[in-house]
Design an enzyme around this catalytic site. Structure first.
Site, PDB file in Angstrom:
ATOM      1  N   ASP A 172      43.155  45.058  49.397  1.00 44.17           N
ATOM      2  CA  ASP A 172      42.306  44.494  48.771  1.00 44.17           C
ATOM      3  C   ASP A 172      42.769  44.361  46.468  1.00 44.17           C
ATOM      4  O   ASP A 172      43.392  44.587  46.389  1.00 44.17           O
ATOM      5  CB  ASP A 172      40.796  44.517  48.526  1.00 44.17           C
ATOM      6  CG  ASP A 172      39.993  43.621  48.225  1.00 44.17           C
ATOM      7  OD1 ASP A 172      39.562  42.551  47.976  1.00 44.17           O
ATOM      8  OD2 ASP A 172      38.938  44.455  46.940  1.00 44.17           O
ATOM      9  N   SER A 173      41.702  43.181  46.272  1.00 44.74           N
ATOM     10  CA  SER A 173      41.866  42.688  45.117  1.00 44.74           C
ATOM     11  C   SER A 173      41.246  44.375  44.046  1.00 44.74           C
ATOM     12  O   SER A 173      41.602  44.300  43.195  1.00 44.74           O
ATOM     13  CB  SER A 173      41.148  41.857  44.773  1.00 44.74           C
ATOM     14  OG  SER A 173      40.125  41.644  45.198  1.00 44.74           O
ATOM     15  N   TYR A 184      40.712  37.794  42.210  1.00 39.53           N
ATOM     16  CA  TYR A 184      41.987  37.600  42.750  1.00 39.53           C
ATOM     17  C   TYR A 184      41.580  35.703  42.735  1.00 39.53           C
ATOM     18  O   TYR A 184      41.573  34.428  43.070  1.00 39.53           O
ATOM     19  CB  TYR A 184      42.137  37.910  44.030  1.00 39.53           C
ATOM     20  CG  TYR A 184      43.463  38.722  44.113  1.00 39.53           C
ATOM     21  CD1 TYR A 184      44.087  38.940  42.855  1.00 39.53           C
ATOM     22  CD2 TYR A 184      43.668  39.220  45.561  1.00 39.53           C
ATOM     23  CE1 TYR A 184      44.651  40.156  42.874  1.00 39.53           C
ATOM     24  CE2 TYR A 184      44.909  39.324  45.176  1.00 39.53           C
ATOM     25  CZ  TYR A 184      44.925  40.462  44.331  1.00 39.53           C
ATOM     26  OH  TYR A 184      46.064  41.850  44.417  1.00 39.53           O
ATOM     27  N   GLY A 185      39.927  35.662  43.139  1.00 40.43           N
ATOM     28  CA  GLY A 185      39.039  34.162  43.416  1.00 40.43           C
ATOM     29  C   GLY A 185      39.238  33.476  42.800  1.00 40.43           C
ATOM     30  O   GLY A 185      39.686  31.969  43.372  1.00 40.43           O
ATOM     31  N   CYS A 217      40.143  41.886  52.239  1.00 39.29           N
ATOM     32  CA  CYS A 217      40.135  40.728  51.228  1.00 39.29           C
ATOM     33  C   CYS A 217      39.908  39.260  51.845  1.00 39.29           C
ATOM     34  O   CYS A 217      40.501  38.623  52.668  1.00 39.29           O
ATOM     35  CB  CYS A 217      41.090  41.032  49.911  1.00 39.29           C
ATOM     36  SG  CYS A 217      40.999  39.758  48.695  1.00 39.29           S
ATOM     37  N   ASN A 218      38.895  38.327  51.437  1.00 41.31           N
ATOM     38  CA  ASN A 218      38.826  37.215  52.520  1.00 41.31           C
ATOM     39  C   ASN A 218      39.886  36.444  51.434  1.00 41.31           C
ATOM     40  O   ASN A 218      40.889  35.240  52.253  1.00 41.31           O
ATOM     41  CB  ASN A 218      37.199  36.761  51.948  1.00 41.31           C
ATOM     42  CG  ASN A 218      36.584  37.635  53.084  1.00 41.31           C
ATOM     43  OD1 ASN A 218      36.196  36.955  53.728  1.00 41.31           O
ATOM     44  ND2 ASN A 218      35.500  38.338  52.718  1.00 41.31           N
ATOM     45  N   THR A 219      40.264  36.160  49.721  1.00 40.91           N
ATOM     46  CA  THR A 219      40.426  35.475  49.557  1.00 40.91           C
ATOM     47  C   THR A 219      42.280  35.408  49.932  1.00 40.91           C
ATOM     48  O   THR A 219      42.460  34.788  49.651  1.00 40.91           O
ATOM     49  CB  THR A 219      40.172  36.094  47.609  1.00 40.91           C
ATOM     50  OG1 THR A 219      39.130  36.377  47.355  1.00 40.91           O
ATOM     51  CG2 THR A 219      40.909  35.039  46.772  1.00 40.91           C
ATOM     52  N   GLU A 256      33.429  45.061  40.563  1.00 37.47           N
ATOM     53  CA  GLU A 256      34.625  45.962  40.063  1.00 37.47           C
ATOM     54  C   GLU A 256      34.147  46.743  38.661  1.00 37.47           C
ATOM     55  O   GLU A 256      34.626  48.245  38.377  1.00 37.47           O
ATOM     56  CB  GLU A 256      35.344  45.206  39.493  1.00 37.47           C
ATOM     57  CG  GLU A 256      36.776  44.191  40.703  1.00 37.47           C
ATOM     58  CD  GLU A 256      37.334  45.561  41.674  1.00 37.47           C
ATOM     59  OE1 GLU A 256      37.719  46.076  40.328  1.00 37.47           O
ATOM     60  OE2 GLU A 256      37.066  45.508  42.446  1.00 37.47           O
ATOM     61  N   CYS A 285      33.500  37.531  51.222  1.00 36.62           N
ATOM     62  CA  CYS A 285      33.731  38.277  50.250  1.00 36.62           C
ATOM     63  C   CYS A 285      33.793  40.286  49.967  1.00 36.62           C
ATOM     64  O   CYS A 285      32.444  40.741  50.873  1.00 36.62           O
ATOM     65  CB  CYS A 285      33.323  38.244  48.878  1.00 36.62           C
ATOM     66  SG  CYS A 285      34.252  38.877  47.218  1.00 36.62           S
ATOM     67  N   THR A 286      34.780  40.599  50.490  1.00 36.48           N
ATOM     68  CA  THR A 286      34.598  42.122  50.743  1.00 36.48           C
ATOM     69  C   THR A 286      33.492  42.906  49.671  1.00 36.48           C
ATOM     70  O   THR A 286      33.192  43.764  49.920  1.00 36.48           O
ATOM     71  CB  THR A 286      35.178  42.972  51.378  1.00 36.48           C
ATOM     72  OG1 THR A 286      36.140  42.796  50.191  1.00 36.48           O
ATOM     73  CG2 THR A 286      36.575  42.302  52.523  1.00 36.48           C
ATOM     74  N   HIS A 287      33.922  42.771  48.704  1.00 27.81           N
ATOM     75  CA  HIS A 287      32.885  42.941  47.547  1.00 27.81           C
ATOM     76  C   HIS A 287      31.357  43.112  47.137  1.00 27.81           C
ATOM     77  O   HIS A 287      30.498  43.948  47.199  1.00 27.81           O
ATOM     78  CB  HIS A 287      33.273  42.113  46.069  1.00 27.81           C
ATOM     79  CG  HIS A 287      34.470  42.996  45.298  1.00 27.81           C
ATOM     80  ND1 HIS A 287      35.833  42.876  46.033  1.00 27.81           N
ATOM     81  CD2 HIS A 287      34.846  44.022  44.108  1.00 27.81           C
ATOM     82  CE1 HIS A 287      36.600  42.876  45.426  1.00 27.81           C
ATOM     83  NE2 HIS A 287      36.625  44.081  44.585  1.00 27.81           N
TER      84      HIS A 287
HETATM   85  N1  DGL Z   1      37.178  40.843  48.129  1.00 26.09           N
HETATM   86  C1  DGL Z   1      38.374  40.101  48.070  1.00 26.09           C
HETATM   87  C2  DGL Z   1      37.317  39.148  48.627  1.00 26.09           C
HETATM   88  O1  DGL Z   1      37.555  39.605  49.800  1.00 26.09           O
HETATM   89  C3  DGL Z   1      37.550  39.943  45.986  1.00 26.09           C
HETATM   90  C4  DGL Z   1      38.909  38.737  46.227  1.00 26.09           C
HETATM   91  C5  DGL Z   1      38.588  39.311  43.674  1.00 26.09           C
HETATM   92  O2  DGL Z   1      39.504  39.564  43.504  1.00 26.09           O
HETATM   93  O3  DGL Z   1      38.241  37.409  43.820  1.00 26.09           O
HETATM   94  O4  DGL Z   1      38.059  37.597  48.576  1.00 26.09           O
END
Ligand code: DGL
Length: 264
Positions: free
Chosen positions: A10-11, A42-43, A73-75, A152, A183-185
């Site tokens: 993940d990011s 990352y988004g 991570c979805n992104t 974060e 988004c997993t966050h």
């Molecule tokens: N957990 C990441 C996701 O699911 C976050 C990506 C990011 O850092 O923007 O997209």
């Protein structure tokens, strides 16, 4: 049988929401987790850069001899999953397809909302996957760029988080019966999101949904870890401060863990 660990990337800390669900559903499986908190979010980054960073995370996991890689991570899934999956000879799973199918199953009115990072929403991948499976659904999408930095920085229970969620989700209130946390966050903000959307709206945790697919694949390819082992090892790596990662992870996973800093 395959006793090697499963790799998660993940990011940052968001993928821990997937690991928590893995620990609950598949407690015998070992985990190697890499979170790129030094470069999160990352988004808002360009696709080519996200792809490059994702490959660095994948290559790190490959040095740990993992039997499967999960894009938690979805992104990264939106941008790099197809490419990575085509190049590796171990199973590579993403979180978007499981989230899309769960949303279709959950929605009775056909009005589905998707929230995610700017890249996930710009890719329009959730709409594409949902409509490919079920063309009569209506999908509304919304980027929520404030959420990942809040999580974060360990502020997910703060008044800053409440304000950001309330303001960001205002256009969706009363508009959808199912909301995909794309988004997993975002599951760390779940309670606030539920309060803002109202108790009737079903929230879909794409990461948690993906654990069912991990289980199916482990069974299908006979990759489950032997039940003879009495202990299970979890290895966590972060590109940023290990103490900050540890604080968030221990609260979320309700157990003490070891975290190592790595430079990619
Ligand atoms: N957990 C990441 C996701 O699911 C976050 C990506 C990011 O850092 O923007 O997209």
């Amino acid at each position: 049988m395959d006793n090697r660990p499963i790799g998660f990337l993940d990011s940052g800390v968001g993928g821990l929401t997937v690991v928590r669900e893995l620990m609950r559903q598949l407690p015998h499986e070992e985990v190697v987790y890499i979170g790129d908190s030094a470069r999160a979010p990352y988004g808002p980054r360009p696709a080519e850069q996200i792809k490059d960073y994702t490959w660095q995370l994948v290559n790190f996991l490959l040095t740990k001899d993992v039997k499967m890689i999960v894009f938690a991570c979805n992104t990264a899934t939106a941008v790099a999953w197809e490419e990575v999956k085509a190049k590796l000879d171990i199973p590579v799973l993403g979180v978007i397809l499981p989230g899309a199918s769960a949303a279709i199953k959950s929605s009775s009115s056909g009005q589905i909302g998707v929230i995610g990072t700017p890249m996930t929403i710009a890719s329009d991948i959730y709409r594409e996957k949902i409509l490919a499976l079920s063309p009569n659904m209506s999908v509304k999408s919304l980027a929520c760029p404030k959420f990942v930095p809040i999580v974060e920085s360990n502020q997910h229970l703060s008044s800053v988080a409440k304000k950001a969620v309330y303001e960001s989700l205002a256009p969706f209130v009363g508009q959808v019966d199912t909301l995909v946390l794309g988004c997993t966050h975002y599951p760390l903000l779940r309670q606030i999101i539920q309060n803002v959307m109202g108790p009737k709206v079903k929230l879909i945790d794409s990461g948690a949904e993906c654990v069912r697919d991990i289980s199916v694949l482990l069974n299908y390819f006979q990759l489950n870890r032997s039940r003879e082992f009495s202990d299970t090892r979890y290895q966590f790596y972060t590109t940023a401060s290990s103490s900050s990662f540890k604080a968030i992870a221990e609260e979320w996973l309700s157990q003490s863990i070891q975290v190592e800093h790595v430079k990619l």
